[in-house]
Design an enzyme around this catalytic site. Structure first.
Site, mmCIF file in Angstrom:
data_model
loop_
_atom_site.group_PDB
_atom_site.id
_atom_site.type_symbol
_atom_site.label_atom_id
_atom_site.label_comp_id
_atom_site.label_asym_id
_atom_site.label_seq_id
_atom_site.Cartn_x
_atom_site.Cartn_y
_atom_site.Cartn_z
ATOM 1 N N GLU A 210 33.110 -1.827 -6.784
ATOM 2 C CA GLU A 210 32.331 -1.551 -8.002
ATOM 3 C C GLU A 210 33.204 -0.633 -8.857
ATOM 4 O O GLU A 210 33.262 0.570 -8.610
ATOM 5 C CB GLU A 210 31.001 -0.864 -7.641
ATOM 6 N N CYS A 244 29.361 4.402 -15.618
ATOM 7 C CA CYS A 244 30.307 3.278 -15.541
ATOM 8 C C CYS A 244 29.980 2.185 -16.543
ATOM 9 O O CYS A 244 30.883 1.528 -17.051
ATOM 10 C CB CYS A 244 30.337 2.709 -14.135
HETATM 11 P P1 NAD Z 1 37.774 7.615 -8.205
HETATM 12 O O1 NAD Z 1 38.269 6.220 -8.039
HETATM 13 O O2 NAD Z 1 38.710 8.670 -8.629
HETATM 14 O O3 NAD Z 1 37.092 8.152 -6.854
HETATM 15 C C1 NAD Z 1 36.088 7.434 -6.146
HETATM 16 C C2 NAD Z 1 36.137 7.813 -4.674
HETATM 17 O O4 NAD Z 1 37.413 7.419 -4.161
HETATM 18 C C3 NAD Z 1 35.975 9.295 -4.371
HETATM 19 O O5 NAD Z 1 35.163 9.445 -3.211
HETATM 20 C C4 NAD Z 1 37.396 9.758 -4.114
HETATM 21 O O6 NAD Z 1 37.476 10.805 -3.180
HETATM 22 C C5 NAD Z 1 38.050 8.518 -3.534
HETATM 23 N N1 NAD Z 1 39.473 8.444 -3.846
HETATM 24 C C6 NAD Z 1 40.110 8.964 -4.944
HETATM 25 N N2 NAD Z 1 41.430 8.688 -4.889
HETATM 26 C C7 NAD Z 1 41.636 7.993 -3.756
HETATM 27 C C8 NAD Z 1 42.789 7.418 -3.140
HETATM 28 N N3 NAD Z 1 43.999 7.538 -3.693
HETATM 29 N N4 NAD Z 1 42.634 6.762 -1.966
HETATM 30 C C9 NAD Z 1 41.407 6.629 -1.398
HETATM 31 N N5 NAD Z 1 40.284 7.157 -1.934
HETATM 32 C C10 NAD Z 1 40.391 7.826 -3.097
HETATM 33 O O7 NAD Z 1 36.548 7.454 -9.213
HETATM 34 P P2 NAD Z 1 35.658 8.609 -9.826
HETATM 35 O O8 NAD Z 1 36.492 9.388 -10.774
HETATM 36 O O9 NAD Z 1 34.915 9.303 -8.749
HETATM 37 O O10 NAD Z 1 34.600 7.741 -10.647
HETATM 38 C C11 NAD Z 1 34.830 7.298 -11.940
HETATM 39 C C12 NAD Z 1 35.214 5.829 -11.961
HETATM 40 O O11 NAD Z 1 34.304 5.087 -11.192
HETATM 41 C C13 NAD Z 1 35.135 5.250 -13.360
HETATM 42 O O12 NAD Z 1 36.195 4.344 -13.516
HETATM 43 C C14 NAD Z 1 33.824 4.489 -13.348
HETATM 44 O O13 NAD Z 1 33.723 3.441 -14.273
HETATM 45 C C15 NAD Z 1 33.781 3.997 -11.955
HETATM 46 N N6 NAD Z 1 32.411 3.749 -11.558
HETATM 47 C C16 NAD Z 1 32.012 2.472 -11.347
HETATM 48 C C17 NAD Z 1 30.690 2.225 -11.013
HETATM 49 C C18 NAD Z 1 30.180 0.847 -10.763
HETATM 50 O O14 NAD Z 1 29.081 0.746 -10.237
HETATM 51 N N7 NAD Z 1 30.913 -0.193 -11.100
HETATM 52 C C19 NAD Z 1 29.801 3.289 -10.891
HETATM 53 C C20 NAD Z 1 30.259 4.575 -11.112
HETATM 54 C C21 NAD Z 1 31.577 4.801 -11.437
#
Ligand code: NAD
Length: 434
Positions: A210, A244
């Site tokens: 997602e 998102c």
């Molecule tokens: P992110 O990708 O930075 O982090 C998400 C999760 O992944 C966190 O738990 C984080 O600890 C982990 N993570 C971060 N870097 C990682 C890595 N290198 N390896 C493994 N895990 C890692 O996202 P965010 O900043 O928490 O959220 C914002 C993003 O999420 C935006 O792009 C938003 O559009 C998207 N989002 C999508 C939805 C959806 O339902 N499609 C919902 C909410 C947010």
């Protein structure tokens, strides 16, 4: 780096014991979870307030309310979803029977983001539980108060071999992703989604991603501008734009641009007052790093509304940036903040061309009464899901699977789609020996 093999082995053994496959056990778990959410509601609301300054009203609706509604809908339908279903048998196998048996994957890993830190962690777990799986949840490190509540709700009330929360930063995710889970459900950015997909490929683990992206909002010349302004302001600036499916940018027919921008400004003022930096209910940007990135966009185009910010409180006013071009920095990546760039158009074909040149959006919103134009947009642009004459509301329907396509994700959940996501459908043909 921590090793989570022991935990996964415990979950595998528990799963093999068969308890989670029992539909009544899944129903009991969902009821218990619902009670725990009710009991902890104040603590959850206070945690998201501390983490993101989310107002109680917004958090009640978008964090707790949506999850409770998801649980109720699942409880209503789970028995029928989980039934083995007989299907027709091909003439070539006359005399045989064919059926499809839904079965859980096993042990699933859920990795959650920070922007709706309760809802986006627990909603996938509802699907995992309904499907009959065990689960490990890794919430976001950027919302530590909510992550702590999640830990106490799950870790104090369920055995770790069934449902377990592990708080931690990127290293924790990395270590968890090394393990051979049976399913991965990731919500987060497109960049990290690629890292998750690479890790999943090593074990050929099926997954749902997602992700995010730049979701266009188109306001055509025949749109109802009063409603468009209200609904765009509501979808864009809720949670300080950190949603998102928030409208990322606005494409407006040049003949209605000035009127729409006036109405948008009025909608912002009506919703948040004149002085947003002083408004205790307007959401904060999650961190200084995110704040600095957003503030850099404020010198793109010209400011038509807002533009003030306060780093000490991590607040950016709802801002409209007019006279933006497709090449401006604010148009390159998902904004994820309370800044709305505006591009005017005369020729609808030109904006369709621009959108389809770019990565497939998670959502798209169109404001127009013209059904031919609605069809043209739906038939020519690929995107995860969206709304006509509204923003973000599609994601709250139990009947609309929610997910992205291409760079905005793969797979979907909510309602029955959540059960399906966490379920393998085993197809069986049973022959007689006569
Ligand atoms: P992110 O990708 O930075 O982090 C998400 C999760 O992944 C966190 O738990 C984080 O600890 C982990 N993570 C971060 N870097 C990682 C890595 N290198 N390896 C493994 N895990 C890692 O996202 P965010 O900043 O928490 O959220 C914002 C993003 O999420 C935006 O792009 C938003 O559009 C998207 N989002 C999508 C939805 C959806 O339902 N499609 C919902 C909410 C947010």
């Amino acid at each position: 780096m921590e090793n989570y093999q022991d935990l996964l082995n415990k979950q595998r053994n528990y799963f093999r014991g068969g308890k989670t496959k029992d539909v009544q056990f899944r129903i009991d778990t969902l009821n218990k979870l619902k009670d725990l959410i009710h009991t902890n509601e104040l603590a959850i609301l206070s945690a998201v307030k501390q983490d993101l300054n989310k107002s109680e009203l917004e958090a009640k609706r978008a964090e707790v309310g949506l999850v409770l509604a998801e649980i109720d809908f699942t409880l209503e339908h789970l028995e029928s979803w989980a039934e083995t279903k007989e299907v027709p048998t091909a003439a070539s196998h006359e005399g045989a029977q064919s059926f499809i048996k839904p079965e859980p994957y096993g042990s699933v890993l859920v990795i959650a983001p920070w922007n709706y830190p309760f809802q986006l962690a627990v909603s996938p777990l509802v699907g995992a539980i309904a499907g009959g799986n065990t689960a490990v949840l890794k919430p976001s490190e950027l919302t530590p108060n909510t992550s702590a509540i999640l830990s106490s709700i799950f870790n104090d009330h369920f055995p770790e071999e069934y449902l377990h929360v592990i708080e931690g930063e990127v290293e924790t995710s990395t270590a968890l992703l090394k393990e051979d889970f049976d399913y991965i459900f990731f919500t987060g950015s497109t960049g990290v989604g690629k890292i998750v997909a690479e890790a999943a490929a090593k074990h050929l683990t099926p997954m749902t991603l997602e992700l995010g992206g730049k979701s266009p909002t188109i306001v055509h010349e025949d749109a109802n501008l009063d409603e468009a302004a209200l609904r765009i302001a509501r979808g864009k600036f809720a949670n300080a734009g950190q949603t998102c499916v928030a409208p990322d940018y606005l494409l407006v027919h040049s003949s209605v641009k000035e009127t729409l921008l006036d109405k948008l400004k009025a909608s912002i003022t009506a919703a948040y007052g004149e002085n947003i930096v002083e408004n205790p209910y307007f959401g904060h940007v999650v961190s200084e790093r995110h704040f600095d990135r957003l503030v850099d966009f404020l010198n793109n185009g010209t400011i038509a509304a807002g533009g003030q910010s306060d780093r000490s409180q991590l607040i950016i006013e709802p801002t409209i940036l007019d006279n933006i071009s497709w090449d401006d920095p604010v148009m390159q990546d998902e904004i994820f903040g309370p800044i709305l760039p505006v591009i005017a158009y005369d020729d609808p074909a030109a904006i369709i061309d621009e959108i389809v040149k770019r990565p497939k959006p998670l959502a798209l919103y169109l404001f127009s009464e013209d059904e031919n134009f609605q069809d043209e947009i739906l038939n020519t642009i690929s995107f995860g899901g969206g709304a006509i004459n509204d923003t973000i509301s599609h994601m709250t329907s139990h009947y609309l699977p929610f997910g992205g396509v291409g760079a905005s994700g793969m797979g979907a959940y909510h309602g029955k789609a959540s059960f399906d996501t966490f379920t393998h459908f085993k197809s069986i043909l049973k022959r007689t020996n006569k």
